[in-house]
Design an enzyme around this catalytic site. Structure first.
Site, PDB file in Angstrom:
ATOM      1  N   TRP A 124      10.583 -14.205  55.909  1.00 55.40           N
ATOM      2  CA  TRP A 124      10.371 -13.606  57.588  1.00 55.40           C
ATOM      3  C   TRP A 124      11.639 -13.095  58.162  1.00 55.40           C
ATOM      4  O   TRP A 124      12.649 -13.215  57.459  1.00 55.40           O
ATOM      5  CB  TRP A 124      10.275 -15.354  57.879  1.00 55.40           C
ATOM      6  CG  TRP A 124      10.114 -14.613  59.374  1.00 55.40           C
ATOM      7  CD1 TRP A 124       9.666 -13.667  60.213  1.00 55.40           C
ATOM      8  CD2 TRP A 124      10.828 -15.219  60.371  1.00 55.40           C
ATOM      9  NE1 TRP A 124       9.217 -13.731  61.572  1.00 55.40           N
ATOM     10  CE2 TRP A 124      10.378 -14.868  61.933  1.00 55.40           C
ATOM     11  CE3 TRP A 124      12.221 -16.422  60.779  1.00 55.40           C
ATOM     12  CZ2 TRP A 124      11.031 -15.475  63.250  1.00 55.40           C
ATOM     13  CZ3 TRP A 124      12.310 -16.301  62.248  1.00 55.40           C
ATOM     14  CH2 TRP A 124      11.979 -16.182  63.311  1.00 55.40           C
ATOM     15  N   ASP A 152      12.688 -24.250  56.606  1.00 53.16           N
ATOM     16  CA  ASP A 152      11.871 -23.368  57.382  1.00 53.16           C
ATOM     17  C   ASP A 152      10.748 -24.282  57.809  1.00 53.16           C
ATOM     18  O   ASP A 152       9.298 -23.913  56.787  1.00 53.16           O
ATOM     19  CB  ASP A 152      12.154 -21.982  57.154  1.00 53.16           C
ATOM     20  CG  ASP A 152      11.185 -20.823  58.723  1.00 53.16           C
ATOM     21  OD1 ASP A 152      11.021 -22.203  59.309  1.00 53.16           O
ATOM     22  OD2 ASP A 152      11.576 -20.231  59.091  1.00 53.16           O
ATOM     23  N   LYS A 187       3.379 -22.420  66.390  1.00 53.62           N
ATOM     24  CA  LYS A 187       2.164 -21.889  65.438  1.00 53.62           C
ATOM     25  C   LYS A 187       0.845 -23.418  65.393  1.00 53.62           C
ATOM     26  O   LYS A 187      -0.424 -23.087  65.513  1.00 53.62           O
ATOM     27  CB  LYS A 187       2.393 -21.962  63.573  1.00 53.62           C
ATOM     28  CG  LYS A 187       2.995 -20.500  63.955  1.00 53.62           C
ATOM     29  CD  LYS A 187       3.032 -19.068  64.420  1.00 53.62           C
ATOM     30  CE  LYS A 187       2.943 -17.954  63.884  1.00 53.62           C
ATOM     31  NZ  LYS A 187       4.857 -17.690  63.795  1.00 53.62           N
TER      32      LYS A 187
END
Length: 410
Positions: free
Chosen positions: A135, A217, A253
């Site tokens: 990311w 993460d 999300k």
């Protein structure tokens, strides 16, 4: 005239995702397609608010006792108990023994930033390894958090369009002691390629041998397999192996609460070190206070309400299934059309990659071509959001990819 005191400030490097979004905005074609956005979209291309969340929000705002008082530094206590359970499991020994705790943060990115400063300030850690690619905000967060030695381990293999696991292990085996290793729990962003359970065990062996610190993460729990517990397996495995670690959790999300910035930094300590949690928490309070005083209330109330109610959790799981099913349908549709067209190369990776994104394997030159000729927009590394596809545009996207691969090389 005397120069201004800020005249020496240079312009920041332009962010790729901002440039991509602006190019999409400025594209005047009536047929443009957005595969850039990093959020879920319905078949109509619209953001989705889960129906049961709308009801919860209505109940919260209708509560006559609702106020807008500060939540103080580490957020809502109820949230901080429930969020770690979601990822570690209800019966996690780490939780039962009091050696794991959560701190509400400004989404997953806030958890990364808070933990990064903690590691630099209190452990003097300076070296971090991130996957290549990762990311794009990871590098910025660790650099601004104080890390000075930013490195990458190999991850994406363009030849196989999968994980370069041999390269990954080789790079991790060279990492200095106490290096921080950023690992994506599931639905790897941007590649969509996850490690197998066997590969996770091998990574854990290297982490243990080299005395490396895992930083997980967890932005996409529920988005890889559709099963919250299955997606959390890597974290639970590492905890069972005895690792101390940090986890950056996000509900952006999985509950589509993007703008509410609901996240949690979950800390797991080693056996017999539950007493360290008190000192660590007190230091996290100072970091939170220095950065933003306290996290916002509304989103954390929504999440806490869902996680504390079995019926609402089931409603949430149903919504996760709707999102996962649609993503899988679009993956299948794109793959089928690419194969039917006889598109050069193997496109199985569109099916096997997990989560919201597919790393198509196009070159930056091909991405530029497909944008200019076909008005299909994605990041220059060819990360494409499968939610941007629908029954009305998937044929055109497949035809555009075919045209691009056939006519643009390198």
């Amino acid at each position: 005239m005397k120069g201004g005191r800020f005249s020496s400030v240079a312009a920041a490097e332009r962010m790729a995702i901002v440039s991509a979004k602006e190019e999409f905005r400025d594209d005047t074609s009536d047929h443009k397609i957005d595969l850039i956005v990093g959020s879920y979209r319905t078949a109509e291309g619209k953001p989705w608010v889960m129906p049961f969340i709308q009801k919860i929000e209505q109940q919260i705002t209708a509560d006559p006792n609702l106020d807008h008082e500060y939540q103080w530094f580490l957020g809502i206590e109820k949230f901080n108990k429930l969020a770690p359970r979601l990822i570690l499991g209800e019966d996690s020994p780490a939780l039962l023994e009091g050696r794991a705790f959560g701190s509400q943060t400004l989404s997953g990115n806030g958890a990364l930033r808070m933990a990064t400063e903690f590691l630099v300030r209190h452990l003097n850690y300076k070296t971090v390894y991130m996957s290549n690619p990762t990311w794009d905000n990871h590098r910025l967060v660790f650099r601004y958090g104080g890390f000075t030695d930013l490195k990458y381990y190999r991850y994406w293999d363009p030849a196989t369009r999968g994980v370069d696991f041999t390269g990954m292990l080789e790079d991790l085996k060279k990492a200095p002691k106490n290096s921080v290793i950023v690992l994506h729990m599931c639905a790897h962003n941007p590649t969509g390629c996850d490690l197998t359970r066997e590969q996770w065990t091998m990574v854990a062996d290297v982490l243990e041998e080299r005395n490396l610190f895992p930083f997980i993460d967890a932005a996409y729990q529920g988005f890889a397999s559709g099963d919250l517990d299955k997606d959390a397996w890597p974290v639970r495995y590492l905890v069972d192996r005895g690792f101390e670690l940090f986890i950056a959790q996000s509900f952006s999300k999985s509950m589509a609460l993007y703008s509410e910035r609901v996240g949690c930094l979950t800390v797991v300590l080693g056996e017999g070190h539950a007493q360290d949690a008190i000192n660590m928490s007190s230091q996290l309070v100072l970091i939170a206070r220095a950065m933003y005083i306290c996290p916002p209330k509304h989103g954390a109330l929504v999440v806490s309400t869902i996680l504390s109610d079995p019926a609402l959790r089931e409603e949430w799981k149903k919504c996760l299934k709707v999102m996962n099913d649609r993503i899988q349908d679009m993956r299948k549709a794109l793959n089928e059309r690419l194969v039917k067209l006889g598109t050069p190369g193997n496109w199985d990776h569109v099916l096997t990659q997990l989560g919201m994104f597919s790393f198509l394997g196009l070159t930056p030159r091909q991405v530029e071509y497909i944008k200019k000729k076909h008005h299909i927009h994605m990041l220059s590394n060819s990360r494409a959001n499968m939610c941007g596809l629908n029954d009305k545009n998937v044929d055109r996207v497949a035809e555009a990819i075919y045209d691009t691969v056939v006519n643009v090389h390198g």
